[in-house]
Design a protein around this motif. Sequence first.
Motif, PDB file in Angstrom:
ATOM      1  N   HIS A  59       0.817  -1.216   0.000  1.00 46.83           N
ATOM      2  CA  HIS A  59       0.000   0.000   0.000  1.00 46.83           C
ATOM      3  C   HIS A  59       0.854   1.269   0.000  1.00 46.83           C
ATOM      4  O   HIS A  59       0.358   2.345  -0.326  1.00 46.83           O
ATOM      5  N   ILE A  60       2.128   1.128   0.348  1.00 43.62           N
ATOM      6  CA  ILE A  60       3.034   2.279   0.361  1.00 43.62           C
ATOM      7  C   ILE A  60       3.906   2.291  -0.889  1.00 43.62           C
ATOM      8  O   ILE A  60       4.068   3.324  -1.542  1.00 43.62           O
ATOM      9  N   MET A  64       3.007   5.195  -8.656  1.00 45.78           N
ATOM     10  CA  MET A  64       2.993   6.653  -8.773  1.00 45.78           C
ATOM     11  C   MET A  64       3.641   7.323  -7.563  1.00 45.78           C
ATOM     12  O   MET A  64       4.349   8.321  -7.698  1.00 45.78           O
ATOM     13  N   ALA A  65       3.424   6.769  -6.375  1.00 44.55           N
ATOM     14  CA  ALA A  65       4.066   7.326  -5.181  1.00 44.55           C
ATOM     15  C   ALA A  65       5.582   7.186  -5.270  1.00 44.55           C
ATOM     16  O   ALA A  65       6.333   8.120  -4.964  1.00 44.55           O
ATOM     17  N   MET A  66       6.055   6.030  -5.731  1.00 37.48           N
ATOM     18  CA  MET A  66       7.500   5.813  -5.824  1.00 37.48           C
ATOM     19  C   MET A  66       8.112   6.605  -6.978  1.00 37.48           C
ATOM     20  O   MET A  66       9.274   7.004  -6.921  1.00 37.48           O
ATOM     21  N   LEU A  68       7.201   9.637  -7.613  1.00 35.64           N
ATOM     22  CA  LEU A  68       7.405  10.946  -6.995  1.00 35.64           C
ATOM     23  C   LEU A  68       8.609  10.935  -6.052  1.00 35.64           C
ATOM     24  O   LEU A  68       9.359  11.911  -5.986  1.00 35.64           O
ATOM     25  N   VAL A  69       8.806   9.840  -5.333  1.00 28.33           N
ATOM     26  CA  VAL A  69       9.988   9.712  -4.469  1.00 28.33           C
ATOM     27  C   VAL A  69      11.251   9.757  -5.318  1.00 28.33           C
ATOM     28  O   VAL A  69      12.216  10.461  -4.991  1.00 28.33           O
ATOM     29  N   SER A 110       7.994  -1.494  -7.180  1.00 27.68           N
ATOM     30  CA  SER A 110       6.561  -1.184  -7.241  1.00 27.68           C
ATOM     31  C   SER A 110       5.985  -1.468  -8.623  1.00 27.68           C
ATOM     32  O   SER A 110       4.864  -1.955  -8.747  1.00 27.68           O
ATOM     33  N   ALA A 123       4.174   5.234 -14.475  1.00 25.36           N
ATOM     34  CA  ALA A 123       5.244   5.678 -13.581  1.00 25.36           C
ATOM     35  C   ALA A 123       6.597   5.653 -14.286  1.00 25.36           C
ATOM     36  O   ALA A 123       7.394   6.586 -14.150  1.00 25.36           O
TER      37      ALA A 123
END
Length: 196
Positions: A59-60, A64-66, A68-69, A110, A123
Amino acid sequence: MRRACLFTGLALLPLGLIASDMGMTGHMVAHMTAVAVAAPLIAFGISGTRADPAMRLPHIVAPMAMMLVELATVWLWHLPTLRAAAHGSWMVMAIEQACFLVAGLLLWSSVLHAPQRIAGIGALLLTSMHMTLLGVLIGLSPRPLYVHHGTYFGLDVLADQQLGGVIMLVIGGASYMIGGLVLLAGLLKAREDAPA
């Protein structure tokens, strides 16, 4: 196959550290080795194991979140102040390289486990775009953006920086673009094979 990828990715890391102190060209070789070559090999090598961050924290560690990281990591470490700190200290440089490796590993992990493959493809393609943009900005700058002492590879400081930008543009852009296209090909093949 996975074990060979893992060992190859790990073996490339010391080469990046050696190159990182050779001007902007070496710096970019080191970064691209960590984030765009070693990270995908290591991510593939640990895929599906207990060491796989996307399996442990699904969930982390999402595409897309990674992305941005990874974007924040790459762009922040290319601010002139942070770049000068890394150039002046082996410890800061090692931290910089570790940040690149971890950000790349999280992104690639991811993407390999994305429940929606299209998110992984997006991504990687967005990462390809921002890598290309930063490479172009560094490569086309009319003046040196970073302080380096001495010349490397027979180049003056500006030419060294421009070559570094080209390396980022080519290796960084290509790695993520190729990864996105491979995932897209897999998605299209899965749709063709699906029963009507």
